[in-house]
Motif scaffolding. Structure first.
Motif, PDB file in Angstrom:
ATOM      1  N   THR A 137       0.820  -1.218   0.000  1.00 17.11           N
ATOM      2  CA  THR A 137       0.000   0.000   0.000  1.00 17.11           C
ATOM      3  C   THR A 137       0.852   1.266   0.000  1.00 17.11           C
ATOM      4  OG1 THR A 137      -0.177  -0.141   2.428  1.00 17.11           O
ATOM      5  CG2 THR A 137      -1.972  -1.097   1.117  1.00 17.11           C
ATOM      6  N   GLU A 197      -9.273  -0.227  -0.487  1.00 17.46           N
ATOM      7  CA  GLU A 197      -8.536  -1.084   0.434  1.00 17.46           C
ATOM      8  C   GLU A 197      -9.451  -1.538   1.572  1.00 17.46           C
ATOM      9  OE1 GLU A 197      -5.360   1.270   1.925  1.00 17.46           O
ATOM     10  OE2 GLU A 197      -4.311   1.432   0.000  1.00 17.46           O
ATOM     11  N   ILE A 248      -7.321  -5.586  -1.867  1.00 22.12           N
ATOM     12  CA  ILE A 248      -7.243  -4.292  -2.537  1.00 22.12           C
ATOM     13  C   ILE A 248      -7.831  -4.450  -3.931  1.00 22.12           C
ATOM     14  CG2 ILE A 248      -5.782  -2.362  -3.258  1.00 22.12           C
ATOM     15  CD1 ILE A 248      -3.617  -3.416  -1.381  1.00 22.12           C
TER      16      ILE A 248
END
Length: 207
Positions: free
Chosen positions: A80, A133, A141
């Motif tokens: 991320t 997310e 995701i």
């Protein structure tokens, strides 16, 4: 034989030849995947496993899996961190988060550019992606095309704790604006994804 991976994830050996891994309620049924025992063993030993999917006459869809010897929280932290995708994916030249909205799930607006040589063509791609997310579970995701220089694009990523590490599953489907037969798109995806995921694993394991 069933081995528990987490409260949300199980791995089941079926007839001692096929292994099914499912990601609980976060993963749609059509994205559960099956690996025979040999392919699962190869995955844990470091191989990248791919599976093409029927998509369209002018696009391609492939799922790829990689085993990363890091726990899921560490992999989630790395994956991320979108500005580092230029390190993970050699063709990505820019990756920038333009905005964040958190409300149960986290939604981000992501801008990416990439360059790719394809059948004697040098293609430049620019996309704005809606990224969804699941930070509470840290395992899912979704990437959806908002606009850009592809006819369509979507990707889904799941993380499954397994043994002392994490299995990352990445499914991508895309159609370029240039008409290219699906078989060539699929072939290019199946060549590129293993290289990309191998590079990602190397960067993550370096810290």
């Amino acid at each position: 034989m069933v081995a528990t991976l987490s409260p949300r994830t199980t791995i089941t050996a079926i007839n001692e030849t096929t292994t099914t891994i499912s990601g609980g309620s976060a993963a749609p049924t059509q994205f559960r995947f099956q690996l025979d025992a040999n392919r699962l063993e190869s995955l844990i030993r470091g191989a990248i496993v791919t599976q093409p999917h029927t998509y369209s006459d002018w696009g391609g869809a492939v799922t790829a899996w990689v085993y990363i010897p890091r726990d899921r929280a560490q992999v989630w932290h790395h994956i991320t961190h979108y500005s580092r995708w230029t390190e993970y994916f050699p063709d990505v030249t820019r990756s920038e988060v333009l905005g964040v909205v958190a409300a149960g799930v986290t939604r981000k607006r992501l801008y990416q550019t990439a360059q790719k040589s394809f059948f004697l063509l040098n293609l430049e791609v620019e996309v704005f992606l809606d990224v969804i997310e699941q930070p509470e579970t840290g395992d899912t995701i979704a990437f959806r095309l908002e606009r850009g220089s592809l006819r369509d694009f979507a990707a889904d990523l799941w993380l499954y704790p397994y043994q002392q590490g994490t299995i990352l599953s990445y499914r991508v489907q895309a159609t370029p604006t240039i008409p290219v037969p699906s078989c060539f798109i699929q072939q290019a995806m199946q060549m590129d994804l293993p290289n990309n995921l191998r590079q990602m694993r190397q960067v993550m394991c370096r810290g």
